[in-house]
Design a protein around this motif. Structure first.
Motif, PDB file in Angstrom:
ATOM      1  N   LYS A  38      13.487  10.005 -14.682  1.00 55.86           N
ATOM      2  CA  LYS A  38      12.732   8.697 -15.040  1.00 55.86           C
ATOM      3  C   LYS A  38      13.306   7.379 -14.069  1.00 55.86           C
ATOM      4  CE  LYS A  38      11.453   5.653 -18.972  1.00 55.86           C
ATOM      5  NZ  LYS A  38      11.620   5.711 -20.559  1.00 55.86           N
ATOM      6  N   GLU A  39      14.399   7.660 -13.965  1.00 57.49           N
ATOM      7  CA  GLU A  39      15.251   6.555 -13.070  1.00 57.49           C
ATOM      8  C   GLU A  39      14.747   6.517 -11.502  1.00 57.49           C
ATOM      9  OE1 GLU A  39      16.777   8.720 -15.052  1.00 57.49           O
ATOM     10  OE2 GLU A  39      17.858   7.535 -16.396  1.00 57.49           O
ATOM     11  N   GLU A  40      14.345   7.564 -10.962  1.00 59.19           N
ATOM     12  CA  GLU A  40      13.678   7.652  -9.727  1.00 59.19           C
ATOM     13  C   GLU A  40      12.167   6.931  -9.737  1.00 59.19           C
ATOM     14  OE1 GLU A  40      15.225  11.351  -7.271  1.00 59.19           O
ATOM     15  OE2 GLU A  40      14.372  11.912  -9.201  1.00 59.19           O
ATOM     16  N   TYR A  41      11.637   7.186 -10.987  1.00 62.70           N
ATOM     17  CA  TYR A  41      10.213   6.711 -10.875  1.00 62.70           C
ATOM     18  C   TYR A  41      10.217   5.154 -10.991  1.00 62.70           C
ATOM     19  CZ  TYR A  41       5.829   5.090 -13.092  1.00 62.70           C
ATOM     20  OH  TYR A  41       4.716   4.350 -13.177  1.00 62.70           O
ATOM     21  N   GLU A  42      11.126   4.693 -11.987  1.00 66.10           N
ATOM     22  CA  GLU A  42      11.232   3.219 -12.318  1.00 66.10           C
ATOM     23  C   GLU A  42      11.646   2.620 -10.880  1.00 66.10           C
ATOM     24  OE1 GLU A  42      14.089   2.997 -15.491  1.00 66.10           O
ATOM     25  OE2 GLU A  42      12.303   3.407 -16.924  1.00 66.10           O
ATOM     26  N   THR A  43      12.578   3.064 -10.110  1.00 62.85           N
ATOM     27  CA  THR A  43      12.973   2.356  -9.081  1.00 62.85           C
ATOM     28  C   THR A  43      11.781   2.457  -8.036  1.00 62.85           C
ATOM     29  OG1 THR A  43      15.251   3.567  -8.985  1.00 62.85           O
ATOM     30  CG2 THR A  43      14.219   2.832  -6.887  1.00 62.85           C
ATOM     31  N   SER A  44      10.999   3.444  -7.987  1.00 68.43           N
ATOM     32  CA  SER A  44       9.626   3.235  -7.216  1.00 68.43           C
ATOM     33  C   SER A  44       8.713   2.188  -7.944  1.00 68.43           C
ATOM     34  CB  SER A  44       8.834   4.444  -6.799  1.00 68.43           C
ATOM     35  OG  SER A  44       8.535   4.866  -8.355  1.00 68.43           O
ATOM     36  N   LEU A  45       8.705   2.184  -9.088  1.00 66.58           N
ATOM     37  CA  LEU A  45       7.931   1.111  -9.711  1.00 66.58           C
ATOM     38  C   LEU A  45       8.297  -0.299  -9.326  1.00 66.58           C
ATOM     39  CD1 LEU A  45       5.491   0.337 -11.473  1.00 66.58           C
ATOM     40  CD2 LEU A  45       6.832   0.377 -13.301  1.00 66.58           C
ATOM     41  N   THR A  46       9.722  -0.708  -9.436  1.00 73.46           N
ATOM     42  CA  THR A  46      10.376  -1.786  -9.383  1.00 73.46           C
ATOM     43  C   THR A  46      10.199  -2.106  -7.802  1.00 73.46           C
ATOM     44  OG1 THR A  46      12.081  -1.411 -10.940  1.00 73.46           O
ATOM     45  CG2 THR A  46      12.538  -3.057  -9.414  1.00 73.46           C
ATOM     46  N   SER A  47      10.215  -1.259  -6.899  1.00 69.52           N
ATOM     47  CA  SER A  47       9.953  -1.671  -5.542  1.00 69.52           C
ATOM     48  C   SER A  47       8.471  -2.035  -5.356  1.00 69.52           C
ATOM     49  CB  SER A  47      10.154  -0.329  -4.759  1.00 69.52           C
ATOM     50  OG  SER A  47       9.786  -0.654  -3.200  1.00 69.52           O
ATOM     51  N   LEU A  48       7.535  -1.545  -6.024  1.00 68.22           N
ATOM     52  CA  LEU A  48       6.257  -1.994  -5.717  1.00 68.22           C
ATOM     53  C   LEU A  48       5.958  -3.447  -6.657  1.00 68.22           C
ATOM     54  CD1 LEU A  48       2.850  -1.528  -5.237  1.00 68.22           C
ATOM     55  CD2 LEU A  48       2.994  -0.298  -7.492  1.00 68.22           C
ATOM     56  N   LYS A 101       4.860   9.224 -10.345  1.00 66.38           N
ATOM     57  CA  LYS A 101       4.558   9.103 -11.534  1.00 66.38           C
ATOM     58  C   LYS A 101       3.847  10.582 -12.017  1.00 66.38           C
ATOM     59  CE  LYS A 101       1.224   6.885 -14.718  1.00 66.38           C
ATOM     60  NZ  LYS A 101       0.180   5.914 -14.726  1.00 66.38           N
ATOM     61  N   ILE A 102       3.571  11.312 -11.010  1.00 57.43           N
ATOM     62  CA  ILE A 102       2.772  12.624 -11.272  1.00 57.43           C
ATOM     63  C   ILE A 102       4.121  13.664 -11.272  1.00 57.43           C
ATOM     64  CG2 ILE A 102       1.608  14.524 -10.126  1.00 57.43           C
ATOM     65  CD1 ILE A 102      -0.353  12.139 -11.264  1.00 57.43           C
ATOM     66  N   LEU A 103       4.883  13.415 -10.481  1.00 59.64           N
ATOM     67  CA  LEU A 103       6.293  14.344 -10.695  1.00 59.64           C
ATOM     68  C   LEU A 103       6.980  14.165 -11.874  1.00 59.64           C
ATOM     69  CD1 LEU A 103       7.421  13.792  -6.736  1.00 59.64           C
ATOM     70  CD2 LEU A 103       6.415  15.901  -7.770  1.00 59.64           C
ATOM     71  N   LEU A 104       7.269  12.747 -12.579  1.00 55.72           N
ATOM     72  CA  LEU A 104       7.691  12.670 -13.639  1.00 55.72           C
ATOM     73  C   LEU A 104       7.187  13.269 -14.812  1.00 55.72           C
ATOM     74  CD1 LEU A 104       9.731  10.808 -15.270  1.00 55.72           C
ATOM     75  CD2 LEU A 104       8.223   9.048 -15.449  1.00 55.72           C
ATOM     76  N   GLU A 105       5.668  13.149 -14.678  1.00 56.34           N
ATOM     77  CA  GLU A 105       4.893  14.142 -15.791  1.00 56.34           C
ATOM     78  C   GLU A 105       5.570  15.511 -15.844  1.00 56.34           C
ATOM     79  OE1 GLU A 105       0.974  13.004 -15.106  1.00 56.34           O
ATOM     80  OE2 GLU A 105       1.039  10.932 -15.852  1.00 56.34           O
ATOM     81  N   LYS A 106       5.509  15.859 -14.463  1.00 57.27           N
ATOM     82  CA  LYS A 106       5.953  17.709 -14.418  1.00 57.27           C
ATOM     83  C   LYS A 106       7.190  17.705 -14.644  1.00 57.27           C
ATOM     84  CE  LYS A 106       2.063  18.493 -11.473  1.00 57.27           C
ATOM     85  NZ  LYS A 106       1.428  18.959 -10.098  1.00 57.27           N
ATOM     86  N   GLU A 107       8.149  16.574 -14.895  1.00 56.77           N
ATOM     87  CA  GLU A 107       9.418  16.663 -15.034  1.00 56.77           C
ATOM     88  C   GLU A 107      10.255  17.053 -13.733  1.00 56.77           C
ATOM     89  OE1 GLU A 107      10.440  18.967 -18.635  1.00 56.77           O
ATOM     90  OE2 GLU A 107       9.562  17.184 -19.680  1.00 56.77           O
ATOM     91  N   ALA A 108       9.540  16.707 -12.559  1.00 51.25           N
ATOM     92  CA  ALA A 108      10.196  17.282 -11.354  1.00 51.25           C
ATOM     93  C   ALA A 108      11.439  16.102 -10.759  1.00 51.25           C
ATOM     94  CB  ALA A 108       9.168  17.448 -10.219  1.00 51.25           C
ATOM     95  N   ILE A 109      11.139  14.862 -11.174  1.00 54.06           N
ATOM     96  CA  ILE A 109      11.844  13.680 -10.815  1.00 54.06           C
ATOM     97  C   ILE A 109      12.627  13.210 -12.096  1.00 54.06           C
ATOM     98  CG2 ILE A 109      11.190  13.484  -8.603  1.00 54.06           C
ATOM     99  CD1 ILE A 109       9.832  11.027  -9.947  1.00 54.06           C
ATOM    100  N   ALA A 132       0.974  -1.218  -0.007  1.00 54.37           N
ATOM    101  CA  ALA A 132      -0.079   0.057   0.035  1.00 54.37           C
ATOM    102  C   ALA A 132       0.864   1.355  -0.033  1.00 54.37           C
ATOM    103  CB  ALA A 132      -0.832  -0.209   1.374  1.00 54.37           C
ATOM    104  N   LEU A 133       1.910   1.290   0.809  1.00 51.05           N
ATOM    105  CA  LEU A 133       2.857   2.245   0.725  1.00 51.05           C
ATOM    106  C   LEU A 133       3.534   2.452  -0.396  1.00 51.05           C
ATOM    107  CD1 LEU A 133       4.010   4.860   2.216  1.00 51.05           C
ATOM    108  CD2 LEU A 133       5.816   2.919   3.333  1.00 51.05           C
ATOM    109  N   ALA A 134       4.012   1.465  -0.949  1.00 51.92           N
ATOM    110  CA  ALA A 134       4.692   1.340  -2.378  1.00 51.92           C
ATOM    111  C   ALA A 134       3.880   2.135  -3.672  1.00 51.92           C
ATOM    112  CB  ALA A 134       5.154   0.290  -2.623  1.00 51.92           C
ATOM    113  N   LYS A 135       2.532   1.805  -3.294  1.00 51.60           N
ATOM    114  CA  LYS A 135       1.622   2.281  -4.304  1.00 51.60           C
ATOM    115  C   LYS A 135       1.624   3.660  -4.333  1.00 51.60           C
ATOM    116  CE  LYS A 135      -1.453  -1.663  -5.183  1.00 51.60           C
ATOM    117  NZ  LYS A 135      -2.750  -2.238  -4.841  1.00 51.60           N
ATOM    118  N   GLN A 136       1.209   4.239  -3.190  1.00 56.24           N
ATOM    119  CA  GLN A 136       1.512   5.649  -2.870  1.00 56.24           C
ATOM    120  C   GLN A 136       2.528   6.310  -3.521  1.00 56.24           C
ATOM    121  OE1 GLN A 136       0.629   6.499   1.070  1.00 56.24           O
ATOM    122  NE2 GLN A 136      -1.596   5.616   1.064  1.00 56.24           N
TER     123      GLN A 136
END
Length: 364
Positions: free
Chosen positions: A148-158, A138-146, A128-132
C-alpha cells in the motif's frame, strides 16, 4: 431845505405803500387763502387730521404643506476601479479601445508568459506519466503485488504534479488583465511592448448605471428620511430633472457638521450622468396636511417671539405667534392664529396698535 424835507416825505410814503401792499394787499390775501391761513377752514394751526391707513387683508386658512429641502451632493460611479497588473513583464497585447464599453471577463491586456506556458506544458507531460504509474500501481495493489505504501507514493506524486500545474495556471492567469465588471474603460496609460509592473496604472474602468448620488442633510431630518424615499435632482450639464431612490444611510452622524450622509441610486442607461458631477437635490421630507402658512414679510421679529397684525373692529391689533417651517416666500405659524382671522399683509411698516384701517382688498 424845504425841498429836501419834501423829498424825504415822498420816499417814506412810497416805502409805506410797498409794505402795505406786500402784507395786506390782494395778492397777500390770495396766498393766505391758498395755504389755508391761520384760523382758516383747514383747522386750527392749518393742520389736517390723518385718515385711516389703507391695507390689504388675507383671511387665514388651513393649507397642506409639503416639506422640501434643497441640498447639494455629488454623483459617483456604481463601480470604479483602477486597473493594474498582478505581475511584471512586457506587454504583448492591448485588446480594448479607449472610452469603449467592455464586458465582465473580457481580456484587456496581456503580459509575456511564454516561459510559463512552456513550464505548464512540461508539467502536463509529467502528470500524464504519473497518472499511468498510479493506475498500474492501483491494479497491482488490488492483486497484492505491491504494498500500500508504494501505491500511496505514486498517488502523492500525481497529486503533487497536479498542484504544480494549478500553480503555473494561476501565474499565467495573472499575466492576463481582464475586466472585473462590465463598464466603460477610460484612457490607457500603457502601450504595446512597454514594461508593465504592479505599480503601473493601465486605465480606469467605470460602471455608472445606475449612478450613485451622495449627499448630507442636517441631523434633525434623520427621522424623516428612510430607505426607499424618492428624490429629484439636476446637474449643470443638463436641464433635465432626474429621479433617484434612497437605498443606504450612514449609521453615524458627522460630529463636525452635525449632518448625516445619505446615498441614493439613479438609473443612467444613456450615461448622461458622469462620475464627479455636482448635483442640486430636492428632497421631500414629509407632508403636513393641516397648517397655517403666511407670507414671510408679515411676521415681525420681537425680542422674545414674533408678531403679526390683525384687523379687529377696524383697527390694527398685534398678535404674538410661534413659527416653524420656512420656505422661500412663506412661514408656518404653529400657534397664535386660527382660520378666519383677518391678517394684514400690506403697510406693515406703518402698523401700530389701534391704528385706524381702511381695507382695500381681501385675499381669500
Amino acid at each position: 431845505m424845504k425841498i429836501r424835507y419834501i423829498a424825504y416825505i415822498i420816499i417814506a410814503l412810497i416805502i409805506g405803500y410797498l409794505v402795505y401792499s406786500k402784507l395786506w394787499g390782494a395778492k397777500a390775501k390770495e396766498a393766505a387763502a391758498a395755504t389755508g391761513g391761520a384760523g382758516g377752514k383747514g383747522g386750527k394751526g392749518g393742520k389736517k387730521k390723518g385718515g385711516p391707513i389703507p391695507v390689504k387683508v388675507m383671511i387665514v386658512k388651513d393649507t397642506t404643506v409639503i416639506n422640501n429641502i434643497d441640498v447639494t451632493g455629488s454623483i459617483d460611479a456604481n463601480e470604479k476601479v483602477n486597473l493594474i497588473s498582478q505581475t511584471a513583464g512586457n506587454i504583448t497585447g492591448i485588446y480594448f479601445k479607449e472610452g469603449s464599453y467592455v464586458s465582465k471577463g473580457q481580456l484587456l491586456v496581456k503580459v509575456y508568459n511564454q516561459d510559463l506556458q512552456a513550464s505548464y506544458q512540461q508539467v502536463q507531460y509529467q502528470v500524464a506519466l504519473a497518472k499511468q504509474t498510479e493506475y498500474r500501481n492501483k491494479i497491482l495493489l488490488e492483486k497484492e503485488a505491491i504494498s500500500k505504501e508504494e501505491y500511496e507514493t505514486s498517488l502523492t506524486s500525481l497529486n503533487s504534479l497536479n498542484a504544480q500545474g494549478d500553480m503555473i495556471k494561476a501565474q499565467i492567469a495573472r499575466t492576463e488583465i481582464r475586466a472585473p465588471f462590465s463598464g466603460t474603460i477610460g484612457l490607457r496609460n500603457v502601450s504595446p511592448g512597454g514594461y508593465l509592473s504592479p505599480s503601473t496604472s493601465i486605465a480606469t474602468l467605470v460602471n455608472i448605471d445606475p449612478a450613485k448620488l451622495t449627499f448630507s442633510v442636517p441631523e434633525r431630518y434623520l427621522p424623516l428620511i428612510q430607505p426607499g424615499a424618492n428624490i429629484s435632482f439636476t446637474v449643470a450639464s443638463s436641464n433635465k430633472k432626474y429621479n433617484a431612490k434612497v437605498y443606504a444611510i450612514e449609521p453615524a452622524i458627522d460630529a463636525t457638521s452635525r449632518t448625516i450622509t445619505i446615498r441614493a441610486q439613479a438609473a443612467n442607461p444613456k450615461n448622461e450622468l458622469k462620475a464627479g458631477a455636482f448635483a442640486k437635490i430636492n428632497l421631500t421630507l414629509d407632508q403636513i396636511p393641516k397648517t397655517i402658512m403666511v407670507p414671510t414679510e408679515v411676521v415681525i421679529p420681537d425680542l422674545k417671539s414674533s408678531k403679526v397684525f390683525l384687523v379687529k373692529k377696524g383697527v390694527a391689533t398685534p398678535q404674538f405667534v410661534k413659527t416653524d417651517l420656512r420656505t422661500d416666500t412663506r412661514i408656518q405659524i404653529t400657534d397664535g392664529l386660527k382660520p378666519g382671522d383677518s391678517l394684514i399683509v400690506s403697510g406693515i411698516i406703518q402698523m401700530r396698535p389701534k391704528v385706524a384701517l381702511k381695507i382695500t382688498k381681501v385675499i381669500k
